[in-house]
Design an enzyme around this catalytic site. Structure first.
Site, PDB file in Angstrom:
ATOM      1  N   SER A   1       0.873  -1.145  -0.028  1.00  0.00           N
ATOM      2  CA  SER A   1      -0.036   0.133   0.118  1.00  0.00           C
ATOM      3  C   SER A   1       0.746   1.259  -0.108  1.00  0.00           C
ATOM      4  O   SER A   1       1.644   1.479  -0.938  1.00  0.00           O
ATOM      5  CB  SER A   1      -0.849  -0.063   1.153  1.00  0.00           C
ATOM      6  OG  SER A   1      -2.060   0.885   1.001  1.00  0.00           O
TER       7      SER A   1
ATOM      8  N   ASP B   1     -17.826 -14.821 -12.828  1.00  0.00           N
ATOM      9  CA  ASP B   1     -16.961 -15.682 -12.301  1.00  0.00           C
ATOM     10  C   ASP B   1     -16.668 -16.703 -13.220  1.00  0.00           C
ATOM     11  O   ASP B   1     -15.679 -17.591 -13.034  1.00  0.00           O
ATOM     12  CB  ASP B   1     -17.701 -16.286 -10.873  1.00  0.00           C
ATOM     13  CG  ASP B   1     -16.870 -17.186 -10.048  1.00  0.00           C
ATOM     14  OD1 ASP B   1     -15.695 -17.440 -10.397  1.00  0.00           O
ATOM     15  OD2 ASP B   1     -17.348 -17.852  -9.267  1.00  0.00           O
TER      16      ASP B   1
ATOM     17  N   ASP C   1     -13.328 -17.680 -16.273  1.00  0.00           N
ATOM     18  CA  ASP C   1     -12.125 -18.124 -16.044  1.00  0.00           C
ATOM     19  C   ASP C   1     -12.289 -19.720 -16.085  1.00  0.00           C
ATOM     20  O   ASP C   1     -11.611 -20.689 -15.718  1.00  0.00           O
ATOM     21  CB  ASP C   1     -11.124 -17.919 -14.728  1.00  0.00           C
ATOM     22  CG  ASP C   1     -12.144 -18.000 -13.587  1.00  0.00           C
ATOM     23  OD1 ASP C   1     -13.114 -18.936 -13.133  1.00  0.00           O
ATOM     24  OD2 ASP C   1     -12.072 -16.912 -12.630  1.00  0.00           O
TER      25      ASP C   1
ATOM     26  N   ASP D   1     -15.929 -20.174  -8.508  1.00  0.00           N
ATOM     27  CA  ASP D   1     -15.456 -20.537  -6.977  1.00  0.00           C
ATOM     28  C   ASP D   1     -15.310 -19.255  -6.212  1.00  0.00           C
ATOM     29  O   ASP D   1     -14.802 -19.014  -5.254  1.00  0.00           O
ATOM     30  CB  ASP D   1     -13.870 -20.828  -7.209  1.00  0.00           C
ATOM     31  CG  ASP D   1     -13.068 -19.898  -7.933  1.00  0.00           C
ATOM     32  OD1 ASP D   1     -13.571 -19.305  -8.585  1.00  0.00           O
ATOM     33  OD2 ASP D   1     -11.881 -20.477  -8.297  1.00  0.00           O
TER      34      ASP D   1
ATOM     35  N   ILE E   1     -14.059 -16.521  -7.184  1.00  0.00           N
ATOM     36  CA  ILE E   1     -12.702 -15.526  -7.561  1.00  0.00           C
ATOM     37  C   ILE E   1     -12.799 -15.467  -9.148  1.00  0.00           C
ATOM     38  O   ILE E   1     -12.964 -16.329  -9.780  1.00  0.00           O
ATOM     39  CB  ILE E   1     -11.953 -16.518  -7.227  1.00  0.00           C
ATOM     40  CG1 ILE E   1     -11.632 -16.882  -5.681  1.00  0.00           C
ATOM     41  CG2 ILE E   1     -10.517 -15.880  -7.368  1.00  0.00           C
ATOM     42  CD1 ILE E   1     -10.722 -17.963  -5.352  1.00  0.00           C
TER      43      ILE E   1
ATOM     44  N   ASP F   1      -8.713  -5.670  -4.718  1.00  0.00           N
ATOM     45  CA  ASP F   1      -8.369  -4.580  -3.972  1.00  0.00           C
ATOM     46  C   ASP F   1      -9.228  -3.426  -3.985  1.00  0.00           C
ATOM     47  O   ASP F   1      -9.456  -2.830  -5.286  1.00  0.00           O
ATOM     48  CB  ASP F   1      -7.129  -4.346  -4.109  1.00  0.00           C
ATOM     49  CG  ASP F   1      -6.451  -3.293  -3.200  1.00  0.00           C
ATOM     50  OD1 ASP F   1      -7.227  -2.467  -2.546  1.00  0.00           O
ATOM     51  OD2 ASP F   1      -5.286  -3.003  -3.076  1.00  0.00           O
TER      52      ASP F   1
ATOM     53  N   HIS G   1      -7.006  -5.876   0.080  1.00  0.00           N
ATOM     54  CA  HIS G   1      -5.898  -4.764   0.375  1.00  0.00           C
ATOM     55  C   HIS G   1      -4.854  -5.612   0.826  1.00  0.00           C
ATOM     56  O   HIS G   1      -4.905  -5.588   1.858  1.00  0.00           O
ATOM     57  CB  HIS G   1      -6.508  -3.691   0.800  1.00  0.00           C
ATOM     58  CG  HIS G   1      -5.498  -2.440   0.649  1.00  0.00           C
ATOM     59  ND1 HIS G   1      -4.903  -1.998  -0.418  1.00  0.00           N
ATOM     60  CD2 HIS G   1      -4.911  -1.905   1.540  1.00  0.00           C
ATOM     61  CE1 HIS G   1      -4.087  -1.132  -0.026  1.00  0.00           C
ATOM     62  NE2 HIS G   1      -4.037  -0.935   0.948  1.00  0.00           N
TER      63      HIS G   1
END
Ligand SMILES: *[C@@H]1O[C@H](CO)[C@@H](O)[C@H](O)[C@H]1NC(C)=O
Ligand SMILES: *[C@@H]1O[C@H](CO)[C@@H](O)[C@H](O)[C@H]1NC(C)=O
Ligand SMILES: *[C@@H]1O[C@H](CO)[C@@H](O)[C@H](O)[C@H]1NC(C)=O
Ligand SMILES: *[C@@H]1O[C@H](CO)[C@@H](O)[C@H](O)[C@H]1NC(C)=O
Ligand SMILES: *[C@@H]1O[C@H](CO)[C@@H](O)[C@H](O)[C@H]1NC(C)=O
Ligand SMILES: *[C@@H]1O[C@H](CO)[C@@H](O)[C@H](O)[C@H]1NC(C)=O
Ligand SMILES: *[C@@H]1O[C@H](CO)[C@@H](O)[C@H](O)[C@H]1NC(C)=O
Ligand SMILES: *[C@@H]1O[C@H](CO)[C@@H](O)[C@H](O)[C@H]1NC(C)=O
Ligand SMILES: *[C@@H]1O[C@H](CO)[C@@H](O)[C@H](O)[C@H]1NC(C)=O
Length: 540
Positions: free
Chosen positions: A193, A263, A266, A270, A272, A407, A447
């Site tokens: 950060s 989702d 890809d 999941d 992600i 993030d 983050h």
């Protein structure tokens, strides 16, 4: 408890041998430690508060500002703890600490800060010392999480922008040499950060400070980042505004809808989104049908607000000020509420109150004119956006950058933008940048740490509950030891193996793991294998 990383890791063990001068302290480490405070006070501008031997497992009570949220820290190594005051001008100075482990590997590590904070990140000191680094951290020139100390104190701001880290390194290296009786072998940096920005500031302006830099979620184009964070309030407003969106709607409605749309891109459902660049999110799907009135849908005004949140920020001339928020991070409770607090995010409030304007400025009414002013101000070049890092390359420096793709506080899209800017400025395609700069996109990470993805890869101990195990130091899955191996043995990391622990608690076991690819490669599922194991994915 991990006693000694590089003995365990084996291949790096030779570096532990034959460090000249260490005999002197090995005869009586404790008394050498007690002596170092008075000896360190001979260093220019430096006064030592104390130095004392701290055994492994000590729960230190810390004298840090309450807003830092670090009242205590457990130590993971026997070490000498040194606390110092270093003046940087007649109106400014840093408070710093050096944690000097008994099992020194010869390496030096400087740690960074976060937000606008003047807080030594003790957990990073504990981690670095555990891994055998002589580890330093500083308070960034002021105490506490607020930016108030910057107001009408440009020297304090200067410390925040670059001088704290640089001074910490100069004094820290000197103390290391004084204490162990030998200079360090290699010098490293780790931060995320604001700490990521500090790492790139060193790479850009102080290329001699480090051999290797680990820079996470770098807060580059810092003034614009502050404006971008402030802009969410312009878009969403207060809770009584028609454009306001509640936490429940962000989490239960919008995040779910984003996953529904993106989702599967890809190939694996999941939770992600592996590459949010591929997600062209259309919030119109959530719009209430005419006549309906339900919290399960959004009004056209709210839909427009969602679109703006996920759109880039342009200045009055149509130039990009800051990249877009990437879809995926909107469900995470790890960061301060940046959409739903009903006021500009605290970082933006402080920046405009104490750096750009003054405390009486009404910062709820900022607009693009203010944001442009902030960009133009760019105090001490806090933008940290130099594309030419050839001096760092020329001295054989290596950078590992990483950024969570979920993030919401610093846009990962802006890190890509910087990477590509370096590429164009230096005239080097990614295959050439690979020689000294590698950027890893960490899917599903919030983050700096946390999130639904395989986010643990040795970047620090933050967000992890309980013990760090030996295998977590393997350079294949630890960004810091990977950096050491790259610098010292020339073996560059092609991927970073991330782990998701059950409840983020290593002792509960591994939920899944995934290899994160270096930009511009994309992690790609093979379509048939078990998606929870890294072998079913490859970088393409
Ligand atoms: C230091 O390393 C030695 C092995 O060289 C090990 O026996 C010892 O436990 C380590 N001590 C600490 C505090 O890490
Ligand atoms: C090492 O030094 C400490 C502090 O000066 C002293 O208390 C201790 O007895 C010494 N130990 C040895 C083995 O000399
Ligand atoms: C360390 O001490 C503090 C109180 O000073 C306590 O709150 C904390 O739980 C302790 N940590 C551990 C790991 O025991
Ligand atoms: C900052 O905190 C340190 C202790 O960590 C203290 O010694 C120092 O006086 C503080 N400085 C200010 C300006 O309050
Ligand atoms: C640090 O040193 C400076 C210069 O010697 C002095 O003015 C300041 O009071 C010191 N700060 C602390 C916290 O001791
Ligand atoms: C010591 O502090 C003075 C200002 O007080 C500064 O000009 C000088 O550069 C500092 N020296 C070092 C070695 O940092
Ligand atoms: C929806 O219903 C709530 C409660 O019944 C009411 O307060 C609100 O004004 C209605 N909103 C619209 C847009 O009709
Ligand atoms: C921003 O606000 C100021 C003061 O209210 C005004 O003078 C200025 O024109 C505004 N800028 C834009 C781009 O709206
Ligand atoms: C850490 O490991 C030690 C030794 O294996 C164990 O006694 C302790 O309970 C563990 N702590 C946590 C928080 O898992």
């Amino acid at each position: 408890m991990l006693q000694n990383l590089f003995l365990v890791a084996g291949t790096l063990a030779p570096l532990l041998q034959g460090l000249p001068g260490t005999d002197a302290i090995s005869t009586n480490f404790t008394s050498a430690c007690e002596d170092i405070a008075s000896r360190a006070s001979s260093i220019h501008n430096t006064t030592a508060f104390f130095s004392s031997f701290v055994p492994v497992g000590t729960n230190l009570t810390l004298d840090s500002d309450p807003t830092c949220g670090t009242p205590s820290q457990v130590t993971f190594s026997d070490m000498c703890r040194v606390a110092l005051n270093v003046s940087t001008s007649d109106q400014s100075g840093i408070i710093m600490e050096a944690w000097l482990p008994t099992n020194w590997t010869g390496r030096f590590l400087s740690t960074g800060n976060g937000g606008l904070a003047g807080c030594i990140q003790y957990i990073d000191l504990a981690y670095g010392a555990e891994l055998g680094f002589a580890t330093v951290g500083a308070n960034n020139g002021h105490n506490g999480s607020s930016g108030e100390a910057f107001y009408e104190h440009p020297e304090v701001l200067k410390d925040f922008v670059y001088r704290s880290v640089h001074t910490n390194v100069i004094v820290g290296k000197e103390i290391t040499k004084m204490f162990y009786g030998a200079p360090h072998t290699f010098s490293y940096y780790s931060g995320c950060s604001t700490g990521g920005r500090q790492g790139f500031k060193s790479v850009q302006d102080f290329p001699e400070d480090f051999d290797g830099v680990l820079a996470g979620a770098p807060a580059l184009r810092f003034s614009n980042l502050m404006s971008w964070l402030g802009r969410f309030f312009n878009i969403l407003g207060t809770p009584d505004s028609p454009s306001f969106i509640t936490t429940d709607q962000w989490v239960g409605l919008i995040h779910e809808n984003i996953l529904k749309q993106c989702d599967k891109i890809d190939g694996v459902e999941d939770g992600i989104i592996e590459d949010p660049n591929l997600c062209d999110y259309k919030p119109e799907e959530l719009m209430c049908s005419p006549g309906s009135n339900s919290s399960d849908c959004l009004t056209p005004t709210q839909v427009d607000a969602v679109r703006q949140v996920f759109s880039p920020m342009y200045d009055l001339n149509g130039n990009l000020m800051y990249s877009k928020q990437q879809p995926g991070g909107e469900n995470i409770a790890l960061v301060p509420p940046i959409y739903t607090s009903g006021q500009p995010v605290v970082f933006a409030l402080d920046w405009f109150h104490y750096v750009v304007y003054n405390p009486s400025k009404d910062v709820t009414k900022l607009n693009l004119t203010d944001y442009q002013l902030a960009e133009d101000l760019n105090p001490f070049n806090i933008a940290t956006f130099e594309g030419d890092i050839s001096a760092f390359k020329a001295r054989n420096g290596r950078v590992i950058a990483y950024h969570g793709q979920a993030d919401m506080l610093v846009s990962p899209a802006d890190t890509e933008l910087y990477y590509n800017y370096v590429s164009r400025t230096m005239g080097l395609p990614p295959t050439e940048l690979d020689d000294f700069l590698r950027y890893f996109r960490i899917s599903g990470m919030s983050h700096c740490f946390g999130g639904d993805g395989a986010w643990e890869f040795g970047q620090g101990l933050e967000g992890l509950v309980g013990n760090f195990s030996t295998e977590m130091l393997d350079p294949e899955r630890n960004a810091l030891t990977a950096l050491v191996r790259w610098v010292e043995e020339g073996i560059a990391p092609d991927t970073l193996l991330g782990t998701k622990y059950v409840n983020d608690t290593p002792s509960l076991g591994v939920e899944f793991s995934r290899k994160h690819c270096r930009y511009p490669l994309r992690n790609t599922y093979d379509g048939v294998g078990d998606s929870s194991i890294p072998e079913s994915w490859s970088c393409q």
